[in-house]
Enzyme design. Structure first.
Site, PDB file in Angstrom:
ATOM      1  N   ASP A  10       0.892  -1.167   0.000  1.00 22.77           N
ATOM      2  CA  ASP A  10       0.000   0.000   0.000  1.00 22.77           C
ATOM      3  C   ASP A  10       0.925   1.209   0.000  1.00 22.77           C
ATOM      4  OD1 ASP A  10      -1.546   2.171   0.772  1.00 22.77           O
ATOM      5  OD2 ASP A  10      -2.627   1.084   2.344  1.00 22.77           O
ATOM      6  N   ASP A  51      -6.636  -0.605  -1.571  1.00 23.15           N
ATOM      7  CA  ASP A  51      -5.534   0.363  -1.675  1.00 23.15           C
ATOM      8  C   ASP A  51      -4.177  -0.323  -1.816  1.00 23.15           C
ATOM      9  OD1 ASP A  51      -5.308  -0.644   0.871  1.00 23.15           O
ATOM     10  OD2 ASP A  51      -5.370   1.294   1.890  1.00 23.15           O
ATOM     11  N   TYR A 227       0.628  -0.236  14.859  1.00 27.12           N
ATOM     12  CA  TYR A 227      -0.287  -0.379  13.724  1.00 27.12           C
ATOM     13  C   TYR A 227       0.117   0.550  12.598  1.00 27.12           C
ATOM     14  CZ  TYR A 227      -4.553  -0.755  10.990  1.00 27.12           C
ATOM     15  OH  TYR A 227      -5.451  -0.988   9.978  1.00 27.12           O
ATOM     16  N   LYS A 230      -3.324  -2.709   7.734  1.00 27.64           N
ATOM     17  CA  LYS A 230      -3.496  -4.158   7.780  1.00 27.64           C
ATOM     18  C   LYS A 230      -2.583  -4.789   6.729  1.00 27.64           C
ATOM     19  CE  LYS A 230      -5.679  -6.890  10.424  1.00 27.64           C
ATOM     20  NZ  LYS A 230      -5.349  -6.870  11.840  1.00 27.64           N
TER      21      LYS A 230
HETATM   22  P1  13P Z   1      -5.088  -0.612   4.954  1.00 32.57           P
HETATM   23  O1  13P Z   1      -4.141  -1.601   5.586  1.00 32.57           O
HETATM   24  O2  13P Z   1      -5.813  -1.216   3.788  1.00 32.57           O
HETATM   25  O3  13P Z   1      -4.396   0.655   4.610  1.00 32.57           O
HETATM   26  O4  13P Z   1      -6.238  -0.314   5.985  1.00 32.57           O
HETATM   27  C1  13P Z   1      -5.969   0.529   7.049  1.00 32.57           C
HETATM   28  C2  13P Z   1      -7.144   0.797   7.921  1.00 32.57           C
HETATM   29  O5  13P Z   1      -6.941   1.028   9.086  1.00 32.57           O
HETATM   30  C3  13P Z   1      -8.487   0.779   7.358  1.00 32.57           C
HETATM   31  O6  13P Z   1      -9.462   1.178   8.298  1.00 32.57           O
HETATM   32 MG    MG Z   2      -4.949  -2.160   2.189  1.00 36.76          MG
HETATM   33 MG    MG Z   3      -4.083   2.108   3.330  1.00 36.03          MG
HETATM   34 MG    MG Z   4      -2.638  -2.545   4.565  1.00 40.32          MG
END
Ligand code: 13P
Ligand code: MG
Ligand code: MG
Ligand code: MG
Ligand code: 13P
Ligand code: MG
Ligand code: MG
Length: 372
Positions: A10, A51, A227, A230
């Site tokens: 991402d 993304d 964090y 994800k």
């Molecule tokens: P991503 O890992 O897809 O960027 O998602 C982050 C997130 O916290 C979505 O709520």
């Molecule tokens: Mg993502």
């Molecule tokens: Mg993202």
């Molecule tokens: Mg991610």
């Protein structure tokens, strides 16, 4: 031998965390085409889910090859620049390191790589997911390679009858183990049923001695210590001729099973199999999406993709996903929608414990269980 690599990151969301901007997609495809022209790659296709930008590549350098990983890193730096120029959200989000050294291990991008001798016909499926974690592949992999109610071939194909070996990683202790299935099905389920920690990394046919599966198993939060989004894993599955047929590989996704991810990476939500056009999680940053890109690999070339979930026979699971999502959402900040405390990707708990420490008092004696 040919190596199929999916390397993904991402590097910025359009809008929020919902999609990759078209300018980033075309820059990535241009870079891949140039790398094919320069003979670094046999073939290369840019793809996305939500993304996350995936570089799907064939080459002859093997897994963990410095030249392929550094190429991918450079592409991600380039798309990060575009994201910055357009003010996209979380530009460079998954690039956790400043400098490339040797390979992508621990640097943020995820990757699944599988090296094999091309069969006369080589059908493969590249699965890309957004808003979930690497353990999200456990349930469908179990069904594909170990559940005869999903995969008829386990019962009626002589080349599948002996079963498959599963390689499982313990992401917390950095250990791995091989399970011999069907003999050790029950042992394996005890572990892979806890997908936040135990993740299937590869699967091998016991009859063909061929690796059929590679998944990305990096856990971003374990790398970064906090964090940073994800993991949004990818997976390669080879099909047919002693491996599950294409339809057996897709069938597990006809059930809206839940996985950790969705909003802020901190909620259980159902997996929604979608076409590429619909791979844009928006509602509560979800539900988590999975796309399946089918290729025939021929003389190292990626013939495809076919957008395999662009199929009305998956309409029903998509409807089921929406129902499950409605049901879980009504729990708001309660489990089991919200993840258990130890799996929350970020939390105010540490700060609350500190701030409220003084205010906690002993329970009234009448409420305390009598000592035994
Ligand atoms: P991503 O890992 O897809 O960027 O998602 C982050 C997130 O916290 C979505 O709520
Ligand atoms: Mg993502
Ligand atoms: Mg993202
Ligand atoms: Mg991610
Ligand atoms: P193979 O031709 O790969 O053996 O599989 C049969 C098939 O396609 C059934 O769906
Ligand atoms: Mg046939
Ligand atoms: Mg056939």
């Amino acid at each position: 031998m040919v190596t199929l690599s999916i390397i993904k990151a991402d590097t910025g969301g359009f809008v929020g965390h919902s999609a990759v901007h078209p300018d980033m997609m075309s820059a990535a495809q241009d870079a891949l085409s140039t790398a094919v022209g320069d003979r670094l790659l046999l073939d290369g296709k840019a793809a996305s889910c939500g993304d996350d930008l995936s570089l799907i590549m064939t080459h002859e350098h093997g897994a963990d090859a410095e030249e392929v990983h550094s190429f991918a890193w450079d592409v991600f730096l380039q798309t990060t620049e575009i994201a910055k120029r357009l003010g996209l959200y979380g530009a460079g989000q998954d690039l956790l390191s400043d400098a490339f050294s040797g390979n992508l291990r621990g640097m943020g991008p995820g990757y699944a790589e599988l090296e094999f001798t091309e069969r006369p016909s080589e059908p493969v499926v590249c699965f890309l997911a957004d808003k979930t974690e690497p353990g999200a592949w456990n349930l469908p992999l179990y069904k594909m390679f170990a559940d005869p109610f999903n995969t008829a071939g386990l019962v009626i194909d002589a080349k599948m009858h002996a079963g498959f070996q599963f390689e499982v990683y313990d992401l917390y202790e950095e250990k791995r183990i091989w399970f011999d299935c069907p003999r050790e099905l029950y042992e394996m389920l005890m572990f892979i049923g806890a997908p936040a920690r135990y993740v299937i990394h590869s699967v091998e046919s016991k009859t063909l001695h061929e690796q059929a599966v590679a998944t990305s198993t990096q856990r971003l939060s374990l790398i970064a210590g906090k964090y940073v989004g994800k993991d949004d894993p990818v997976m390669i599955v080879r099909c047919q001729s002693g491996l599950p047929a294409l339809g057996e590989v897709l069938e597990p996704f006809a059930f809206a099973y839940t996985a950790g991810g969705c909003m802020r990476g901190s909620h259980h939500a159902p997996m929604m199999p979608v076409s590429v056009a619909d791979a844009h999680p928006a509602r509560f940053d979800g539900p988590p999406r999975v796309v399946a890109l089918g290729f025939q690999i021929h003389e190292g070339k990626l013939i495809g993709p076919r957008d395999l979930f662009d199929d009305p026979s998956f309409d029903r699971v998509r409807a089921q996903t929406n129902e499950v999502m409605d049901y879980l959402r009504r729990h708001g900040p309660f489990e089991p929608h919200r993840l258990p405390l130890e799996d929350l990707e970020y939390t105010t708990m540490a700060e609350l414990e500190k701030r409220l420490a003084e205010r906690w008092q002993a329970m009234p004696e009448a409420a305390v269980p009598a000592p035994r």
